[in-house]
Write a protein that holds these residues in place. Structure first.
Motif, PDB file in Angstrom:
ATOM      1  N   ASN A  65      -9.341   0.423  -3.292  1.00 36.06           N
ATOM      2  CA  ASN A  65      -7.889   0.616  -3.262  1.00 36.06           C
ATOM      3  C   ASN A  65      -7.551   2.047  -3.667  1.00 36.06           C
ATOM      4  N   LYS A 111      -8.079  -2.005   4.787  1.00 34.17           N
ATOM      5  CA  LYS A 111      -8.733  -3.009   3.949  1.00 34.17           C
ATOM      6  C   LYS A 111      -9.943  -3.604   4.669  1.00 34.17           C
ATOM      7  N   SER A 155      -6.777  -5.130  -7.454  1.00 38.32           N
ATOM      8  CA  SER A 155      -8.172  -4.704  -7.507  1.00 38.32           C
ATOM      9  C   SER A 155      -9.088  -5.812  -6.996  1.00 38.32           C
TER      10      SER A 155
END
Length: 345
Positions: A183, A145, A177
């Motif tokens: 993602n 991330k 999202s």
């Protein structure tokens, strides 16, 4: 990023290999600071990759040296320096780091095969690795991330290359999202082994960069309609990928390619990146599909080169067609496929 604010530069070296991706639903148009005007969806590739080695050293000031295939590239180095300077509000110590980058691609740079996505995602992974080495911070998913977030600030489409398979980016109805990072998307087994044969009709660097193209969309008469179209295509593509509906995915794939290039040709300061052979290849693919009923579809990124998308179980028949009928229209052909994402070298 706040948790890395108080660090101090230390020597560190790392090397990552990161792939390009091909967008099924296109990211074309920005809002705010490097945020997408619509959600996008892509397939991460396997063979079209950038391999990047970076050394970080404490320094009196921020400096960047970049070597691409044994050639010093001051312009590319300046782009990375500008990017790192943009991070100093959150990472003030970055102003005292020397950065040396050695990088290579397995495919033509700047020709519309998402070299910025692979190259800048590879650099973002190296940078994230550097941050994590100084302050280990959570699980592998959190590392991804962070890397996607940093890649997005360098190049929007780069944030999708952090994950293998199908990836989404942009706020939508999907759980988790975000406009800030991408993602991974779980899809039907029908799409587990997709192929992408890239018909490189022109390997030269394109005349208008993607960054400039995004800028020309700001005052485009059809911009809002395009964003609405993309949001609708995104929703329908996600549903089709999860249900196993290849025909719907293919029809949207081709429509998105035409829409992307139509926006270029009707933008303020209109331009085209298509070449005569791009159109010839696309038309030949349509005729082949109609005659054989085989699920072969095309798309384009922001360039002239045609990506041919098809399931692996039709590989032999379709690649025979490509080699026999399309090869004469190509500078080279890259037979690629769905990949598993970046790797640390």
């Amino acid at each position: 990023m706040e948790s890395f604010r108080e660090l101090r530069p230390v020597p560190f070296e790392t090397k990552w290999r990161s792939p390009a991706n091909i967008a099924f639903v296109k990211y074309w148009g920005k809002k705010g600071h490097q945020l997408p005007a619509n959600p996008s969806l892509s397939l991460t590739l396997k063979e079209c990759v950038t391999e990047t080695e970076v050394s970080f050293t404490p320094n009196q000031k921020l400096s960047v040296e970049l070597i691409l295939v044994d050639e010093v590239k001051p312009l590319f180095a300046q782009k990375i320096k500008t990017y790192l300077e943009s991070l100093t509000a959150d990472l003030p110590w970055m102003a005292n780091v020397g950065v040396r980058i050695k990088t290579t691609n397995t495919f033509p740079h700047g020709a519309g095969i998402a070299s910025s996505a692979s190259g800048l995602s590879a650099f973002a992974l190296c940078l994230t690795d550097y941050l994590q080495s100084m302050k280990p911070h959570g699980s592998p998913s959190l590392f991804e991330k962070h890397a996607s977030y940093l890649a997005r600030l360098a190049s929007g489409s780069a944030c999708r290359s952090i994950y293998g398979g199908f990836t989404t980016w942009g706020e939508c109805d999907l759980l988790g999202s975000s406009d800030l990072y991408a993602n991974p998307l779980s899809v039907h087994t029908e799409f587990s082994h997709m192929m992408d044969s890239v018909i490189v009709v022109n390997a030269k660097e394109k005349s208008v960069s993607s960054r400039e193209g995004h800028g020309r969309l700001q005052n485009h008469f059809f911009a809002e309609a395009r964003y609405a179209q993309a949001r609708s295509n995104f929703k329908d593509t996600v549903a089709a990928l999860q249900s196993g509906d290849l025909q719907t995915v293919g029809s949207i794939l081709e429509a998105e390619a035409f829409s992307l290039h139509a926006m270029m040709m009707t933008s303020p300061g209109p331009y085209t990146l298509l070449k005569p052979n791009s159109l010839t290849v696309m038309e030949m693919v349509r005729v082949f599909r109609e005659e054989t009923k085989l699920p072969l579809y095309f798309t384009l990124d922001a360039g002239p080169n045609v990506h041919l998308i098809y399931p692996e179980n039709y590989k032999n028949k379709i690649q025979t067609f490509i080699e026999n009928e399309l090869k004469s229209f190509a500078v080279t052909i890259i037979h690629d496929q769905a990949g598993e994402g970046p790797q640390k070298c």
